[in-house]
Write a protein that holds these residues in place. Structure first.
Motif, PDB file in Angstrom:
ATOM      1  N   GLU A  87       0.835  -1.195   0.000  1.00  0.00           N
ATOM      2  CA  GLU A  87       0.000   0.000   0.000  1.00  0.00           C
ATOM      3  C   GLU A  87       0.876   1.253   0.000  1.00  0.00           C
ATOM      4  N   PRO A  88       0.475   2.310  -0.712  1.00  0.00           N
ATOM      5  CA  PRO A  88       1.250   3.573  -0.735  1.00  0.00           C
ATOM      6  C   PRO A  88       1.470   4.082   0.683  1.00  0.00           C
ATOM      7  N   GLY A  89       2.667   4.565   0.945  1.00  0.00           N
ATOM      8  CA  GLY A  89       2.985   5.107   2.264  1.00  0.00           C
ATOM      9  C   GLY A  89       3.465   4.059   3.239  1.00  0.00           C
ATOM     10  N   GLN A  90       3.256   2.773   2.917  1.00  0.00           N
ATOM     11  CA  GLN A  90       3.664   1.711   3.834  1.00  0.00           C
ATOM     12  C   GLN A  90       4.797   0.850   3.273  1.00  0.00           C
ATOM     13  N   ARG A  92       8.247  -0.506   1.450  1.00  0.00           N
ATOM     14  CA  ARG A  92       9.655  -0.159   1.393  1.00  0.00           C
ATOM     15  C   ARG A  92      10.027   0.292  -0.009  1.00  0.00           C
ATOM     16  N   GLN A  96       8.500  -0.640  -3.771  1.00  0.00           N
ATOM     17  CA  GLN A  96       7.986   0.421  -4.641  1.00  0.00           C
ATOM     18  C   GLN A  96       8.630   0.344  -6.022  1.00  0.00           C
TER      19      GLN A  96
END
Length: 586
Positions: A87-90, A92, A96
């Protein structure tokens, strides 16, 4: 849907003919050649998971989606099962980068909620292999190495000082996942299958999830010429020397380029040849190869290179390792250092120490497990030998070009019997089952008529793991599964030659020196024959005639006579007979 990749990657894929990116999964797709879908049971860590894998495969097939999308969906599910955030923001940084690299993939909703087995070493590779029908698996070389074998081959490797490890045919990463390295950046992988590369990267992220790193796995052909590759990371890896190289290269395929000087053109030999050039000083190479590498003539120069310039640390024989593949496997361990005098040869019945020099002394540098007693017997054979078969007349049986049309099950007008390899037994021929109209102009390949019609000739099985020679004085025809020999050896009559070539001693000598399933002219010409007195030849000739008349007891007398000519001891004879190199009429 268009696959979005950078232009440099696209150029490399085009040049290397990497083209399966848009292949779709359907229940009717990919049914060229074998359409049977076979689970790779040998790749399971726990075969009790087979029903679950079948359900996953069936669900993916029912989705009628691209293979890319199905496998990407399974990757996301594996990330979720191993608590790797997507999930975005979580997530590594390495996750990404991975998701960005494969942004051209579309998750399949039906595959994002499936339950996955948690006790498989390489679940992604297992599913990927299972999605393909057998024919397509053969074409793509989708026979990945079971984890237990990869661990066994890697267990003696040393990684304590940051040594670099390469698998140049990494697939979904079995060898990389089972290399006991301290840090994932010691690992490098190469494969020309872009989906396998994606799975390998995902597997490494899962295996080393405590590290935020980008897997060093690249999509290109390890055998490709450097001029074909323009990605900077590929140039970087091509310039490296590796301390450890372990892999299972593709079997049964020809290399797509002319890289290998000594590999005989087969892909697995070309990979071995190339990998040797990428090995650092004192580095260790482990290759899983078909057993034929040990004895096929085409690889003789490569075997000689290994013996002369490297140290063969170990040769290990394995039974059939891959579901649907009957070929036996051999693990070859080679080090780039001064060679040892003795080579461990490991098989199911123990470990044997073989003199490296004994390999070089064989014709074509055959790698066979030769005990000291074997060498002693072979030395005796060659000391007595004065002649060979090189001046003899040789011929192939008839190549019809269409057996179904030209071989008859029942006689017809102008036809005559023709023998095949199936009717050849030691000394004698079984009754022929086929007939043929002998019109030489209608055959694809045919020997001289005078050879087929010779007053006397020997015929032998071409495909055989033993010497099997029969006598023919009827001028009969033979199909190309049988080869023809009219021997021309001083002091030895054709009937006596029949005794020599069917003897336990010569079967032993052939098997120990060549070990091939094809009986080749070049190998037969290397066998040594003694000079016989007229009386010795007459005795052997009389024994052959008794055998041909059906006196089976004469076979044992003939065997003893051959042993006597070479003055072999009782213990040497017992050693040969324990290897079951016996003559037979059946």
């Amino acid at each position: 849907m268009e696959v979005l990749i950078c232009q440099a990657t696209k150029r490399n894929w085009d040049r290397l003919r990497i083209s399966n990116v848009d292949t779709r999964l359907t229940t009717r797709a990919n049914k060229t050649n074998s359409s049977k879908r076979v689970l790779p049971l040998s790749y399971f860590s726990d075969t009790r998971n087979a029903p679950s894998i079948e359900q996953l495969v069936d669900k993916a097939l029912a989705c009628d989606c691209r293979i890319w999308d199905a496998m990407y969906s399974f990757v996301l599910q594996c990330f979720h099962a191993h608590e790797i955030a997507t999930e975005p923001g979580q997530m590594r940084a390495n996750v990404q980068v991975f998701l960005s690299e494969y942004s051209h993939c579309t998750p399949v909703d039906e595959l994002l909620s499936v339950d996955l087995p948690q006790n498989e070493d390489d679940l992604l590779g297992l599913i990927y292999q299972s999605l393909y029908v057998e024919g397509d698996r053969n074409k793509q070389g989708l026979y990945y190495t079971p984890a237990v074998v990869a661990r066994q081959l890697n267990e003696e490797l040393d990684f304590e000082e940051g040594q670099l490890f390469l698998d140049p045919c990494c697939g979904s990463g079995s060898f990389l996942l089972n290399a006991p390295v301290a840090h994932p950046l010691q690992l490098y992988g190469i494969d020309c299958d872009p989906i396998a590369v994606m799975l390998c990267k995902a597997n490494l992220i899962i295996r080393f999830k405590e590290y935020d790193f980008e897997p060093q796995v690249y999509c290109f052909d390890f055998l490709a010429e450097p001029s074909l590759l323009d990605l900077p990371e590929i140039a970087k890896i091509k310039s490296k020397k590796f301390d450890c190289i372990s892999t299972n290269p593709p079997w049964g395929a020809l290399a797509r380029n002319a890289f290998s000087k000594q590999g005989g053109g087969e892909a697995f030999a070309c990979f071995l040849d190339k990998a040797l050039d990428s090995l650092a000083d004192n580095g260790v190479l482990n290759f899983l190869l078909p057993e034929s590498f040990l004895n096929v003539k085409a690889h003789g120069q490569l075997r000689l290179r290994l013996l002369q310039r490297y140290s063969i640390e170990k040769i290990r024989l394995f039974p059939s390792l891959f579901t649907g593949v009957t070929t036996k496997a051999v693990a070859l361990t080679v080090a780039k250092r001064k060679a040892d005098l003795l080579i461990p040869f490991v098989s199911g019945d123990g470990t044997y120490m073989v003199e490296a020099l004994s390999f070089q002394q064989t014709v074509n540098c055959i790698f066979l497990r030769t005990a000291s007693k074997d060498k002693e017997i072979l030395d005796t054979l060659y000391e007595k030998g004065q002649f060979d078969l090189s001046q003899s007349t040789w011929a192939l049986g008839i190549v019809t070009g269409n057996n179904a049309e030209k071989l008859l099950n029942v006689p017809s007008e102008n036809s005559e019997p023709i023998y095949t390899g199936k009717e050849i037994r030691a000394y004698q021929l079984l009754p022929p089952k086929k007939h043929i109209v002998y019109d030489r102009s209608h055959f694809q390949q045919v020997a001289k008529d005078e050879i087929y019609r010779a007053k006397e000739k020997l015929v032998y099985k071409f495909i055989s793991n033993n010497l099997v020679f029969a006598y023919d004085n009827s001028g009969s025809l033979f199909l190309n599964s049988a080869n023809i020999l009219i021997p021309a050896v001083p002091t030895i009559s054709i009937q006596s030659m029949l005794i020599f070539l069917n003897s336990e001693l010569f079967r032993f000598a052939y098997a120990k020196q060549f070990g091939e399933i094809k009986v080749l002219k070049g190998n037969l010409c290397a066998l040594p024959f003694p000079a016989l007195t007229l009386q010795e030849d007459e005795e052997l000739k009389a024994l052959a005639e008794k055998v041909l008349e059906g006196d089976k007891s004469a076979i044992e007398t003939a065997q003893k006579t051959i042993y006597g000519l070479y003055k072999l001891s009782d213990s040497q004879i017992q050693h040969i007979r324990e290897g079951q190199y016996h003559g037979s009429l059946t």
